[in-house]
Design a protein around this motif. Structure first.
Motif, short mmCIF file in Angstrom:
data_model
loop_
_atom_site.label_atom_id
_atom_site.label_comp_id
_atom_site.label_asym_id
_atom_site.label_seq_id
_atom_site.Cartn_x
_atom_site.Cartn_y
_atom_site.Cartn_z
N GLU A 1 45.24 23.66 48.51
CA GLU A 1 45.47 23.26 50.09
C GLU A 1 44.51 21.78 50.68
OE1 GLU A 1 46.07 27.30 52.23
OE2 GLU A 1 47.80 27.73 50.45
N ASP A 2 45.32 21.66 51.07
CA ASP A 2 44.39 20.30 51.39
C ASP A 2 43.59 21.12 53.04
OD1 ASP A 2 45.24 18.25 50.33
OD2 ASP A 2 46.88 17.86 51.66
N ALA A 3 43.95 22.42 53.13
CA ALA A 3 43.44 23.06 54.42
C ALA A 3 42.07 23.65 53.90
CB ALA A 3 44.27 23.78 55.21
N LEU A 4 42.08 24.19 53.02
CA LEU A 4 40.49 24.60 52.52
C LEU A 4 40.13 23.72 50.76
CD1 LEU A 4 40.01 27.67 51.86
CD2 LEU A 4 41.40 27.85 50.00
N ARG A 5 38.48 23.49 50.81
CA ARG A 5 37.97 22.40 50.36
C ARG A 5 36.81 23.87 50.07
NH1 ARG A 5 40.05 18.22 49.64
NH2 ARG A 5 37.89 16.94 49.08
N ALA A 6 36.69 24.51 50.51
CA ALA A 6 35.46 25.60 49.99
C ALA A 6 36.03 27.03 50.31
CB ALA A 6 33.93 25.19 51.30
N MET A 7 35.37 27.81 48.93
CA MET A 7 36.06 29.14 48.77
C MET A 7 34.88 29.69 47.93
SD MET A 7 38.39 29.96 45.63
CE MET A 7 40.39 29.53 46.87
N TYR A 8 35.12 31.44 48.63
CA TYR A 8 33.44 31.75 47.76
C TYR A 8 34.27 33.19 47.40
CZ TYR A 8 29.73 35.50 48.40
OH TYR A 8 29.06 36.51 48.58
N ALA A 9 33.56 34.04 46.17
CA ALA A 9 34.40 34.38 45.16
C ALA A 9 32.71 35.07 44.33
CB ALA A 9 35.17 33.74 44.10
N HIS A 10 33.32 36.28 43.90
CA HIS A 10 31.79 36.78 42.66
C HIS A 10 32.64 36.50 41.22
CE1 HIS A 10 30.07 39.68 45.58
NE2 HIS A 10 30.12 38.28 46.19
N MET A 11 31.75 36.44 40.08
CA MET A 11 32.02 37.09 39.19
C MET A 11 31.94 38.10 38.88
SD MET A 11 30.83 33.21 37.80
CE MET A 11 31.35 33.51 36.32
N LEU A 12 33.20 39.26 38.28
CA LEU A 12 32.88 39.77 37.60
C LEU A 12 31.79 39.88 36.40
CD1 LEU A 12 35.28 41.43 39.55
CD2 LEU A 12 33.01 40.67 40.84
N ASN A 13 31.85 41.45 35.62
CA ASN A 13 32.01 41.98 34.25
C ASN A 13 33.36 43.13 34.72
OD1 ASN A 13 31.25 43.99 35.04
ND2 ASN A 13 29.12 44.14 34.56
N VAL A 14 33.49 43.23 32.85
CA VAL A 14 34.52 43.90 32.42
C VAL A 14 34.89 45.04 33.35
CG1 VAL A 14 35.46 43.16 30.38
CG2 VAL A 14 33.51 44.67 30.22
N GLN A 15 33.86 45.98 33.80
CA GLN A 15 33.66 46.70 34.35
C GLN A 15 33.54 47.37 35.92
OE1 GLN A 15 30.71 46.82 32.38
NE2 GLN A 15 31.36 47.58 30.56
N GLY A 16 33.89 45.47 36.78
CA GLY A 16 34.33 45.38 37.94
C GLY A 16 33.11 44.93 38.80
N ARG A 17 31.97 44.83 38.40
CA ARG A 17 30.62 45.11 38.86
C ARG A 17 30.24 43.90 39.04
NH1 ARG A 17 28.15 49.65 40.09
NH2 ARG A 17 28.96 51.67 39.37
N THR A 18 29.94 43.01 40.15
CA THR A 18 29.54 41.76 40.46
C THR A 18 28.18 41.20 39.82
OG1 THR A 18 29.66 42.20 42.73
CG2 THR A 18 28.47 39.78 42.14
N LEU A 19 28.33 40.06 39.05
CA LEU A 19 27.93 38.99 38.06
C LEU A 19 26.89 38.96 38.78
CD1 LEU A 19 29.34 38.95 34.36
CD2 LEU A 19 27.58 40.62 35.20
#
Length: 361
Positions: free
Chosen positions: A89-107
């Protein structure tokens, strides 16, 4: 009738001039449930001063990785918590996120910048991450790449900057940095986590930011971190120890970093189950301390004055920091033992950028 009531609440918040974004968030997303404990608010009020709207900070502790190719979107969609389809979408140019391990914890915590339509030669996206773990992230991306048509490369020729508003009025007024040399700017986007973190800018490492942005003054990186801890904004492996932090306890929803409607991704099962059960008993919160953070051990146990477990200290600078706090004890005075075995007291606060009804849920 319920929609009318919700709209009226959001409108009053906008008129108050302090929670427009939070009211929109309340209407458009489902919140996690938290304790009903009434917690003391943290004030970010600052004097009005429009002389030089922004201070800019070099971020050498953050690295940029270019990800591109035919299969880029499907590749990223399966390994991050947010929905990469929104970047189309043209309105969104930056996005925050996490990468998780298979246990659902943040890497790793990441910010993704779209390069769609960029005239400077790069395409795909730029992925911002902690410099300490750049090699680990590169290895992980290549493991998940398999046979997909994806190109992954570090970008040592680029510089990342944070432009922070010098007063709250500049934020609420949606003030934007005034660029005088737009051709030298690869990316200039609002920080997707909270408006109190201002703007992110990416330029060539050879460029002088004084020649690109007017009405700005340079600050040092320590001031940037002090601002983060003051408002309770976690960033990097010090605040998110890889394999330990849970994304919902780390306020990923409040930082606009997760989609509960996208398809499967690594670590989704535990995260989705926690969200739908609606119970979050601990949260990462800003704390003020009676002793400098340099004397405190990361992960040190927190207790109430009565000796009950209250969470863990995470990281900080000077007398500001973050702690993973049990919400049932968040309004109490807390304590921990420093590295020299002295007792240090802490007080948790609720950030202004959290949804206004978060403490009532």
């Amino acid at each position: 009738m319920q929609r009318v009531i919700l709209f009226g609440s959001a409108f009053r918040a906008i008129v108050a001039g302090s929670a427009g974004r939070h009211a929109h968030y309340f209407l458009c997303t489902r919140h996690e449930s938290v304790s009903r404990t009434q917690i003391r608010k943290h004030s970010q009020d600052q004097p009005t001063n429009y002389t030089g709207h922004f201070s800019f900070y070099s971020l050498p502790h953050r690295t940029l990785i270019n990800v591109s190719g035919e299969d880029m979107n499907s590749f990223l969609q399966g390994i991050i918590t947010n929905d990469t389809a929104l970047l189309a979408e043209d309105a969104l140019r930056a996005m925050y996120a996490h990468m998780l391990n298979v246990q659902g914890r943040t890497l790793y915590d990441i910010i993704i910048y779209s390069l769609k339509g960029n005239p400077n030669g790069l395409n795909g996206v730029l992925l911002e991450c902690d410099s300490i773990v750049q090699e680990s992230i590169m290895r992980l991306l290549k493991v998940y790449k398999i046979r997909r048509k994806v190109n992954i490369s570090l970008c040592p020729s680029l510089s990342l900057w944070a432009l922070l508003p010098r007063n709250k009025d500049a934020v609420l007024g949606k003030s934007k940095p005034e660029v005088t040399a737009a051709e030298k700017v690869l990316v200039l986007e609002k920080d997707p986590r909270t408006e109190l973190m201002g703007w992110r800018m990416i330029t060539s490492c050879q460029d002088n930011l004084h020649e690109i942005v007017s009405a700005c003054q340079q600050g040092n990186t320590e001031e940037y971190h002090r601002h983060r801890y003051e408002i309770g904004l976690p960033e990097g492996v010090r605040d998110f120890p890889p394999g330990e932090a849970l994304p919902l306890e780390s306020n990923l929803v409040y930082m606009q970093g997760i989609s509960f409607s996208k398809g499967c991704y690594i670590g989704q099962e535990l995260t989705a189950r926690t969200h739908h059960t609606g119970v979050i008993r601990k949260r990462l919160m800003p704390v003020t301390m009676s002793a400098p953070a340099e004397n405190l051990d990361h992960g040190a146990a927190l207790e109430t004055e009565g000796g009950k477990p209250a969470g863990k200290y995470r990281a900080g600078i000077d007398r500001l920091g973050l702690g993973l706090i049990r919400l049932a004890h968040a309004k109490e005075s807390l304590k921990l033992k420093s590295s020299d075995n002295t007792t240090v007291t802490l007080q948790a606060t609720v950030p202004d950028w959290w949804p206004k009804n978060s403490e009532d849920k």
